[in-house]
Scaffold this motif. Structure first.
Motif, PDB file in Angstrom:
ATOM      1  N   VAL A 127      20.670  30.057 -11.097  1.00  0.00           N
ATOM      2  CA  VAL A 127      21.098  28.784 -10.516  1.00  0.00           C
ATOM      3  C   VAL A 127      21.823  27.940 -11.565  1.00  0.00           C
ATOM      4  CG1 VAL A 127      20.332  26.692  -9.344  1.00  0.00           C
ATOM      5  CG2 VAL A 127      19.202  28.845  -8.871  1.00  0.00           C
TER       6      VAL A 127
ATOM      7  N   LEU B 118      25.050  27.934  -2.122  1.00  0.00           N
ATOM      8  CA  LEU B 118      23.963  28.794  -2.628  1.00  0.00           C
ATOM      9  C   LEU B 118      22.925  27.951  -3.370  1.00  0.00           C
ATOM     10  CD1 LEU B 118      25.928  31.887  -4.031  1.00  0.00           C
ATOM     11  CD2 LEU B 118      24.515  31.740  -1.962  1.00  0.00           C
ATOM     12  N   VAL B 119      23.413  27.006  -4.181  1.00  0.00           N
ATOM     13  CA  VAL B 119      22.475  26.174  -4.938  1.00  0.00           C
ATOM     14  C   VAL B 119      21.660  25.294  -3.981  1.00  0.00           C
ATOM     15  CG1 VAL B 119      22.236  24.474  -6.792  1.00  0.00           C
ATOM     16  CG2 VAL B 119      24.008  26.199  -6.954  1.00  0.00           C
TER      17      VAL B 119
ATOM     18  N   THR C 193      14.635  25.256  -0.691  1.00  0.00           N
ATOM     19  CA  THR C 193      13.500  26.129  -0.411  1.00  0.00           C
ATOM     20  C   THR C 193      12.402  25.990  -1.467  1.00  0.00           C
ATOM     21  OG1 THR C 193      14.810  27.868  -1.452  1.00  0.00           O
ATOM     22  CG2 THR C 193      14.712  27.896   0.944  1.00  0.00           C
ATOM     23  N   LEU C 194      12.539  25.013  -2.363  1.00  0.00           N
ATOM     24  CA  LEU C 194      11.458  24.771  -3.324  1.00  0.00           C
ATOM     25  C   LEU C 194      10.378  23.913  -2.660  1.00  0.00           C
ATOM     26  CD1 LEU C 194      13.625  23.854  -6.458  1.00  0.00           C
ATOM     27  CD2 LEU C 194      12.189  25.895  -6.218  1.00  0.00           C
TER      28      LEU C 194
ATOM     29  N   VAL D 150      20.711  26.105  -0.979  1.00  0.00           N
ATOM     30  CA  VAL D 150      19.676  26.950  -0.374  1.00  0.00           C
ATOM     31  C   VAL D 150      18.488  27.057  -1.328  1.00  0.00           C
ATOM     32  CG1 VAL D 150      19.139  29.298   0.376  1.00  0.00           C
ATOM     33  CG2 VAL D 150      21.324  28.239   1.022  1.00  0.00           C
ATOM     34  N   ARG D 151      18.763  27.306  -2.605  1.00  0.00           N
ATOM     35  CA  ARG D 151      17.679  27.419  -3.585  1.00  0.00           C
ATOM     36  C   ARG D 151      16.899  26.089  -3.685  1.00  0.00           C
ATOM     37  NH1 ARG D 151      13.726  29.983  -5.966  1.00  0.00           N
ATOM     38  NH2 ARG D 151      13.076  28.645  -4.258  1.00  0.00           N
ATOM     39  N   SER D 152      17.648  25.013  -3.765  1.00  0.00           N
ATOM     40  CA  SER D 152      17.019  23.718  -3.966  1.00  0.00           C
ATOM     41  C   SER D 152      16.125  23.347  -2.789  1.00  0.00           C
ATOM     42  CB  SER D 152      18.141  22.693  -4.150  1.00  0.00           C
ATOM     43  OG  SER D 152      17.655  21.396  -4.168  1.00  0.00           O
TER      44      SER D 152
ATOM     45  N   MET E  20      12.356  26.541 -12.396  1.00  0.00           N
ATOM     46  CA  MET E  20      12.375  27.041 -11.015  1.00  0.00           C
ATOM     47  C   MET E  20      12.577  28.551 -10.981  1.00  0.00           C
ATOM     48  SD  MET E  20      16.083  26.194  -9.333  1.00  0.00           S
ATOM     49  CE  MET E  20      16.081  24.483  -9.207  1.00  0.00           C
TER      50      MET E  20
ATOM     51  N   LEU F 217      14.271  31.872 -10.293  1.00  0.00           N
ATOM     52  CA  LEU F 217      15.713  32.179 -10.265  1.00  0.00           C
ATOM     53  C   LEU F 217      16.542  31.089 -10.967  1.00  0.00           C
ATOM     54  CD1 LEU F 217      16.390  33.489  -6.645  1.00  0.00           C
ATOM     55  CD2 LEU F 217      16.306  34.799  -8.763  1.00  0.00           C
ATOM     56  N   GLY F 218      15.881  30.250 -11.759  1.00  0.00           N
ATOM     57  CA  GLY F 218      16.560  29.110 -12.390  1.00  0.00           C
ATOM     58  C   GLY F 218      17.721  29.523 -13.280  1.00  0.00           C
TER      59      GLY F 218
ATOM     60  N   ALA G  31      15.824  19.409  -5.693  1.00  0.00           N
ATOM     61  CA  ALA G  31      15.289  20.232  -6.792  1.00  0.00           C
ATOM     62  C   ALA G  31      14.613  19.349  -7.835  1.00  0.00           C
ATOM     63  CB  ALA G  31      16.419  21.030  -7.430  1.00  0.00           C
TER      64      ALA G  31
END
Ligand code: PFF
Length: 454
Positions: free
Chosen positions: A309, A184-185, A191-192, A187-189, A303, A305-306, A271
């Protein structure tokens, strides 16, 4: 010594426990950085070569000694070479594990604190000075001690339930959750905006950065990351049934450990790049506590949703540290149960006390005991240094020499193939044996000498 011993109940549980030992802080804060520094994909290639040629054979041997010996490291060596001095390698392994746990639990304690902080949204202010906050926390006299002991207490609490109900069950849960979280992390990282430069930093192969030093660092990292040389694999292997395929299990564990290190890199480095570019500064991806406890909180605070995360990341860090810590404590606990004939609960308490006392000194070396030095190093750095650079390589070296020169070749091959029942081609079994006998001692001596003189 004919007390029935506990065993792992399933292959999956055994693999998860061993992978849990391997996957730890080393994967999260050293591997991504080493990749970036040493030529990206070129480093992965070298790392994999080192892994297959050197570490895997030593891991197979540690596993094999544990399963054939069937006891804690001290007694396992004694059973395989009765009455000889070899059992002191086993004792060295127990000592190494206790020393590693003593400083590992300090960092484990920091992850408990950062997880709790992230739950109270402590990392939501982009203008906070996270370096000062971290320095203030680790330098304070009481707080970090409390967290160190909480972490060690959690470790003991899992182990007290035994091999199956404690270690196996909890490793299965923790490693599964850990993988889900880290994906999950990632995916977030990824997509920045700007993350792709971080990916490039990690992966673009640059063979001009590969030197002899790269190969030696890759070996050292692989040993630490796979937890080889201090009896954790040996102790876990003593709980493994005679039907398991040692070679296949070792290969899976190494694969998972490497995969996790790469995924952890993808969670962090892109990230850091994305946020640094947003602020118009150079990304700082140096290894170690600074990356995890100073740079990343700053990154999370900026970020989208930081907050979520941050919680996920510090939970992952805690789980990774815990699964490694239980494997370290189990080495000491198994030794106390079998050699000093104490109950499991007492053995856990004794390990908690010994590692807790040393851990407190390690922790205080960031604050009130800052000026106190052992051989010119702070207490924390001293334990980190002697274990990673001296005890682990020496342990690995002695283990390889024992497996290659003291065990009979026929016995080695017999254990590797489960008495001939497994279909392992003879050339493969012999290759592993000779890698351990001839190549590993030379390779490990090289890492050792390099670390000692650098
Ligand atoms: N492999 C762990 C890591 O990568 O963080 C560290 C470690 C655990 C080393 C257990 C040695 C050990 F016995």
């Amino acid at each position: 010594m004919n007390k029935p011993r506990e065993t792992f109940n399933s292959r999956m549980g055994m693999l998860m426990a061993m992978a849990g030992s391997a996957i730890g802080l080393g994967n999260i804060w050293r591997f991504p950085y080493m990749m970036g520094r040493n030529g990206g994909a070129a480093f992965i290639l070298i790392y994999i070569i080192m892994l297959v040629v050197l570490c895997l054979p030593v891991m197979v041997s540690e596993y094999l000694i544990g399963r054939r010996g069937g006891f804690n490291p001290f007694s396992s060596f004694d059973r395989l070479a009765p009455g000889s001095k070899w059992r002191w390698i086993g004792f060295l392994a127990v000592l190494s594990s206790a020393c590693i746990l003593s400083f590992y639990c300090v960092v484990g304690g920091w992850s408990v604190k950062y997880l709790l902080d992230s739950c109270t949204l402590a990392f939501s202010n982009p203008h906070s000075d996270y370096a000062a906050a971290f320095g203030g926390f680790i330098g304070s006299p009481f707080k970090p001690l409390l967290y160190t002991l909480i972490f060690l207490g959690l470790t003991g609490l899992i182990i007290v339930f035994g091999v199956h109900k404690g270690i196996e069950r909890m490793s299965k849960i923790m490693i599964t959750v850990l993988f889900v979280i880290i994906v999950l992390v990632v995916v977030r990282s990824l997509t920045l905006p700007g993350a792709v430069d971080g990916v490039r930093y990690m992966f673009v192969p640059d063979f001009s950065k590969v030197t002899a030093g790269t190969c030696i660092s890759a070996m050292g990292q692989a040993f630490f990351s796979l937890s080889i040389g201090c009896g954790t694999i040996l102790t876990y292997a003593s709980y493994v049934s005679k039907q398991e395929n040692i070679l296949a299990s070792s290969a899976w564990i190494s694969f998972f450990d490497t995969l996790f290190a790469i995924i952890a890199g993808l969670a962090i480095i892109p990230a850091v790049y994305a946020i640094a570019y947003m602020n118009g500064v150079e990304p700082d991806v140096s290894a170690g506590p600074g990356l995890v406890f100073i740079t990343l909180p700053g990154v999370f605070s900026q970020m989208p949703l930081g907050g979520v995360v941050a919680i996920l990341f510090f939970l992952a860090l805690l789980l990774a540290a815990l699964t490694s810590a239980i494997s370290l404590m189990e080495v000491v606990v198994a030794f106390i149960i079998e050699e000093l004939r104490r109950s499991r609960a007492r053995a856990v308490l004794m390990s908690f006390l010994v590692c807790g006392v040393v851990g407190v000194f390690c922790s205080l070396s960031f604050g009130p005991l800052e000026g106190f030095k052992l051989f010119g190093l702070s207490v924390f750095d001293f334990f980190d240094y002697i274990t990673s650079n001296i005890m682990l390589p020496v342990g690995g070296l002695l283990l390889a020499v024992f497996a290659g020169w003291r065990l009979k070749r026929a016995n080695y091959l017999d254990e590797l193939t489960n008495g001939g029942k497994l279909n392992i081609p003879r050339w493969l079994a012999l290759t592993i044996y000779y890698l351990v006998k001839l190549v590993a001692p030379v390779g490990i001596s090289l890492i050792f000498l390099n670390c000692l003189f650098s």
